[in-house]
Each structure stands twice: as structure tokens, then as C-alpha cells.
Design a protein around this motif. Structure first.
Motif, PDB file in Angstrom:
ATOM      1  N   GLU A 134       0.844  -1.188   0.000  1.00  0.00           N
ATOM      2  CA  GLU A 134       0.000   0.000   0.000  1.00  0.00           C
ATOM      3  C   GLU A 134       0.885   1.246   0.000  1.00  0.00           C
ATOM      4  O   GLU A 134       1.777   1.376   0.843  1.00  0.00           O
ATOM      5  N   PRO A 135       0.680   2.191  -0.924  1.00  0.00           N
ATOM      6  CA  PRO A 135       1.533   3.376  -0.989  1.00  0.00           C
ATOM      7  C   PRO A 135       1.257   4.328   0.175  1.00  0.00           C
ATOM      8  O   PRO A 135       0.097   4.579   0.518  1.00  0.00           O
ATOM      9  N   SER A 173       0.707   8.986   9.709  1.00  0.00           N
ATOM     10  CA  SER A 173       0.511   9.592  11.030  1.00  0.00           C
ATOM     11  C   SER A 173      -0.940   9.583  11.486  1.00  0.00           C
ATOM     12  O   SER A 173      -1.217   9.596  12.687  1.00  0.00           O
ATOM     13  N   THR A 174      -1.881   9.556  10.550  1.00  0.00           N
ATOM     14  CA  THR A 174      -3.299   9.617  10.908  1.00  0.00           C
ATOM     15  C   THR A 174      -4.070   8.350  10.538  1.00  0.00           C
ATOM     16  O   THR A 174      -5.266   8.257  10.831  1.00  0.00           O
ATOM     17  N   ASP A 175      -3.404   7.392   9.871  1.00  0.00           N
ATOM     18  CA  ASP A 175      -4.078   6.181   9.406  1.00  0.00           C
ATOM     19  C   ASP A 175      -5.280   6.514   8.519  1.00  0.00           C
ATOM     20  O   ASP A 175      -6.327   5.859   8.582  1.00  0.00           O
ATOM     21  N   GLY A 215      -8.207  -0.453   4.452  1.00  0.00           N
ATOM     22  CA  GLY A 215      -6.807  -0.523   4.054  1.00  0.00           C
ATOM     23  C   GLY A 215      -5.913   0.287   4.960  1.00  0.00           C
ATOM     24  O   GLY A 215      -4.814  -0.152   5.323  1.00  0.00           O
ATOM     25  N   ALA A 216      -6.372   1.482   5.334  1.00  0.00           N
ATOM     26  CA  ALA A 216      -5.543   2.356   6.163  1.00  0.00           C
ATOM     27  C   ALA A 216      -5.369   1.814   7.577  1.00  0.00           C
ATOM     28  O   ALA A 216      -4.260   1.832   8.131  1.00  0.00           O
ATOM     29  N   LEU A 217      -6.450   1.317   8.173  1.00  0.00           N
ATOM     30  CA  LEU A 217      -6.394   0.893   9.579  1.00  0.00           C
ATOM     31  C   LEU A 217      -5.902  -0.536   9.758  1.00  0.00           C
ATOM     32  O   LEU A 217      -5.229  -0.843  10.751  1.00  0.00           O
ATOM     33  N   PHE A 218      -6.228  -1.413   8.813  1.00  0.00           N
ATOM     34  CA  PHE A 218      -5.914  -2.828   8.983  1.00  0.00           C
ATOM     35  C   PHE A 218      -4.977  -3.376   7.906  1.00  0.00           C
ATOM     36  O   PHE A 218      -4.721  -4.570   7.855  1.00  0.00           O
ATOM     37  N   PHE A 269     -11.865  -4.339  15.160  1.00  0.00           N
ATOM     38  CA  PHE A 269     -12.682  -3.917  14.031  1.00  0.00           C
ATOM     39  C   PHE A 269     -13.928  -3.192  14.523  1.00  0.00           C
ATOM     40  O   PHE A 269     -14.270  -2.117  14.018  1.00  0.00           O
ATOM     41  N   ALA A 270     -14.591  -3.766  15.523  1.00  0.00           N
ATOM     42  CA  ALA A 270     -15.807  -3.149  16.053  1.00  0.00           C
ATOM     43  C   ALA A 270     -15.518  -1.763  16.614  1.00  0.00           C
ATOM     44  O   ALA A 270     -16.311  -0.826  16.441  1.00  0.00           O
ATOM     45  N   ALA A 271     -14.366  -1.626  17.263  1.00  0.00           N
ATOM     46  CA  ALA A 271     -14.005  -0.336  17.858  1.00  0.00           C
ATOM     47  C   ALA A 271     -13.694   0.722  16.805  1.00  0.00           C
ATOM     48  O   ALA A 271     -13.734   1.922  17.095  1.00  0.00           O
ATOM     49  N   SER A 272     -13.395   0.285  15.592  1.00  0.00           N
ATOM     50  CA  SER A 272     -13.010   1.217  14.520  1.00  0.00           C
ATOM     51  C   SER A 272     -14.158   1.559  13.587  1.00  0.00           C
ATOM     52  O   SER A 272     -14.003   2.412  12.705  1.00  0.00           O
TER      53      SER A 272
END
Length: 400
Positions: A72-73, A159-161, A273-276, A352-355
Motif C-alpha cells: 500500500e503506498p 501519522s493519521t491512518d 486498508g488504512a487501519l488494517f 474492528f468493532a471499535a473502529s
């Protein structure tokens, strides 16, 4: 569908067909004399990078190589490649690889000429690229993202996901070289994920509220090619007819969605993609069937067209039945391609649920869900994330 005036953008030059990569030197020499190749370690291991360097050298083009891109870029990749292009005073960019390499090079081409960070160019009030970007030749090695023919780049801000989508005419590659022979090296799981990614581009371009006659023509052709050939390319990677059809379908889908926009699937996939750290093709594939089920009643006639491509012998069915068949066919395709759901990917249920709330808001903020045939609320997006975590792709009988 919007039948008003539309502005249709593509690269200045597109070379398509078996052996097109052999023309990289000729295409480069009229664009610059000192090239930075943006690629990755896999492309180097396969010998594609050295082949590119050799072809360029024959035509008097000097090269430097950046191989830092991974699945992922990110803005870190962009910063590293940007520093190298400045140090070496390169006047040409060549991206060689999947969408991650191409998107990284797109960002570098604009920033090298216009300055700033990629964040500065995002959103309705973002910076607009005034100076012409560094010429960029995109060479895809997968049949998936279509990034070689879009004016969009997607970069994760570490820095921010947040997975940032930036769309401006300056991000369109100057030229694209699409050689189906380069996709033969793609393993089965990459063929599957990038193929469903291409299908999602075509389908969303066709369903988008911003669709236009030009984008429809390309989206329909892309859906036809992908529906008929993705499983064959996956099942037999040496099948050149299927590989060529998939490369063409991915290219057409890229041009279609770049000019019509994507919808809810892409809005929801970027936060995953950003978080996981789920690759873009997989996250789209994990979401596509459930999102189509959510949207189906608001786009029956258009989904019926997709159903006809999956079952050309079922034209006597009503549009409602064909739309249902289209959704079931996409589910079955994901199943036989061994696309996992989010749980199967290994994402922790609690995390996942928390996000979910953040992901739903990030999806809405991207603007893509507003193009969907039925615009979802934040609550509906949250529910879709929950559905997709345990989603069952199986159907009673596959058509493959």
C-alpha cells in the motif's frame, strides 16, 4: 445518468498489447533523458526492473531506481522517492508494478513540479497543481487498479491512518504501456484480488450518479471482459487470451471510473486498508457483494446489464431477476476465487468493532458514497461493515 456536458480525460498515449513493454525505450526517449523508475522488490526479483533499465539504456535514457514501495503506498514512500528524484535531477518518471507503484509515482510527478505534501492537494479546498507534472509513464504488471489511466492517486497518511484519495488532472500519467505478458507472473491470489478490484471499478463507474455516455461504453465493455475471463485467468495463469482480456478490462474500467467516479465500495474500502493494512483489491472484493445487495433496488436496470454478462443465455429473465443474478454471480465469483471475508483475513473482531464509527465517518468524508445509487447514512455504513466482517460468499450453485 448525467447526459450533460462531460470532460473525458485519458493519458496522452496508451500502448496496449502483447509485447508493448518492448517499446518502453522509444516511449521514454521523447519524454525525458534521466528517468526514475518507481517499483518494488518483487518486480526486481522477476527481472522486470533490469529489463526496463536495459531497454531505456539502448535509447540513451539514464536511470535511477526506487524500490521502496510495498503493498500500500504511503506518504513515506512518496517522500523517499521525491527526495531521490530531486537529488538525481530526473526529468522522467516510470512506474513499474501494481497500483501502489503507479500511485506513488503519480504523487511524485506532481509534487516534484509543484511542491508541498500530498495532503495539501486533497479535498475541495486543496492546492491545485499549476505547473505541469514531471512526465510519467505507467507500466502496470497486474490487471486490476487501472491506475495507469486515471487522474486519481490514493496515498495512506501514516501519522493519521487515513487513506487519502486525491483527484486532479495533473495526476493522470502522461503515457501508459499495458502489456498482458507482464501479468502472467501474478500469482493466483493477486490475480483474484486485482481482478475483483477491476470489476468493482467497472461496476461502480456504471452505477455512479456521475456516469456519462463515454464512461458507460467503457464500463460495459470492461464488465463483459472481466465477467467472462477473470476465473479463467485465475484458474490458468498461462491463458494468454484470458490475461489479455483482463488487462483490457482493467484499463477500460480505470478510464471509466476516472471519468465517472467510484461509489460506496471504494468509500468503505479505503479506511479498511488504512487501519488494517488490507490491500486495496482485497478490501474492495470483501465489500462488493454486500454493497451491491444494499444498492440493488435502486439500480435494477443497470445491475441487470451486469447479470447479462454473467449469463448471456438468460436474456429472457426480467431485469429484477437479472439484477439478483448479477449479485449472486459476484458472490459466487468471490467464493471460487477464495476471497476471504474480514474475519477470514485475520482482523480482530474487537479492534474492528471499535473502529467502525471512524471508518464510517472516513468513508463519508471521502465523498465516494454520495455517488452511490442510494446514498447511505453513517448508520447504514456501520451496519454494512458489521455484515461484511462475517460475510458468506457462498451461493447454492456457481456458474463457473
Amino acid at each position: 445518468m448525467n447526459v450533460g456536458i462531460s470532460n473525458f480525460r485519458t493519458p496522452q498515449s496508451i500502448l496496449f498489447g502483447r509485447g508493448a513493454f518492448e517499446k518502453i525505450g522509444e516511449e521514454a526517449t521523447c519524454r525525458g533523458k534521466n528517468a526514475l523508475i518507481v517499483s518494488d522488490k518483487v518486480m526486481e526479483r522477476l527481472g522486470y526492473v533490469n529489463k526496463c533499465v536495459d531497454r531505456l539504456a539502448v535509447h540513451g535514457v539514464r536511470t535511477k531506481v526506487y524500490l521502496g514501495v510495498d503493498s500500500e503506498p504511503t506518504d513515506h514512500h512518496v517522500a523517499e522517492a521525491l527526495e531521490l528524484i530531486k537529488q538525481e535531477k530526473c526529468d522522467l518518471l516510470i512506474s513499474l508494478g501494481g497500483g501502489s507503484c503507479i500511485d506513488t509515482a503519480k504523487a511524485v510527478s506532481v509534487l516534484a513540479a509543484n511542491g508541498g505534501r500530498i495532503n495539501d492537494y486533497a479535498g475541495a479546498w486543496g492546492k491545485f497543481a499549476i505547473k505541469p507534472p514531471i512526465p510519467h509513464i505507467a507500466v502496470p504488471t497486474t490487471a486490476g487498479t487501472g491506475s495507469e489511466a486515471t487522474d486519481v492517486t490514493v496515498i495512506t497518511i501514516v501519522s493519521t491512518d487515513v487513506k487519502l484519495m486525491v483527484k486532479q488532472p495533473a495526476f493522470m500519467p502522461t503515457a501508459a504501456i499495458v502489456d498482458p505478458l507482464l501479468t502472467i507472473s501474478s500469482p493466483k491470489h493477486i490475480t483474484a484480488a486485482t481482478g475483483v478490484d477491476a470489476l468493482s471499478h467497472a461496476v461502480e463507474a456504471y452505477l455512479s450518479k456521475k456516469a456519462n455516455p463515454m464512461s458507460d461504453t467503457l464500463a460495459l465493455s470492461a464488465m463483459k471482459h472481466i465477467a467472462a475471463n477473470l476465473y479463467q485467468a485465475y484458474n490458468d495463469g498461462e491463458n494468454l487470451v484470458a490475461r489479455e482480456a483482463m488487462s483490457l478490462g482493467a484499463l477500460q474500467a480505470g478510464m471509466a471510473f476516472s471519468n465517472a467516479s467510484v461509489c460506496l465500495v471504494h468509500g468503505m474500502s479505503r479506511p479498511i486498508g488504512a487501519l488494517f493494512h488490507v490491500p486495496h483489491g482485497y478490501s474492495n472484493a470483501m465489500l462488493l457483494p454486500a454493497v451491491l445487495e444494499f444498492s440493488k433496488n435502486h439500480c435494477v436496470d443497470r445491475l441487470a446489464d451486469l447479470g447479462r454478462f454473467f449469463a448471456p443465455d438468460k436474456r429472457e429473465l426480467s431485469n429484477e431477476a437479472l439484477a439478483y443474478f448479477a449479485v449472486e454471480s459476484v458472490k459466487g465469483l468471490c467464493d471460487v476465487l477464495n476471497i476471504p471475508n474480514l474475519k477470514g483475513w485475520g482482523i480482530d473482531r474487537g479492534k474492528f468493532a471499535a473502529s467502525i464509527s471512524k471508518m464510517a465517518q472516513d468513508a463519508l468524508d471521502s465523498g465516494s458514497p454520495a455517488n452511490n445509487p442510494i446514498e447511505p447514512t453513517k448508520h447504514e455504513i456501520e451496519d454494512l461493515y458489521r455484515i461484511c466482517y462475517d460475510y458468506d460468499f457462498s451461493v447454492k450453485k456457481h456458474a463457473y
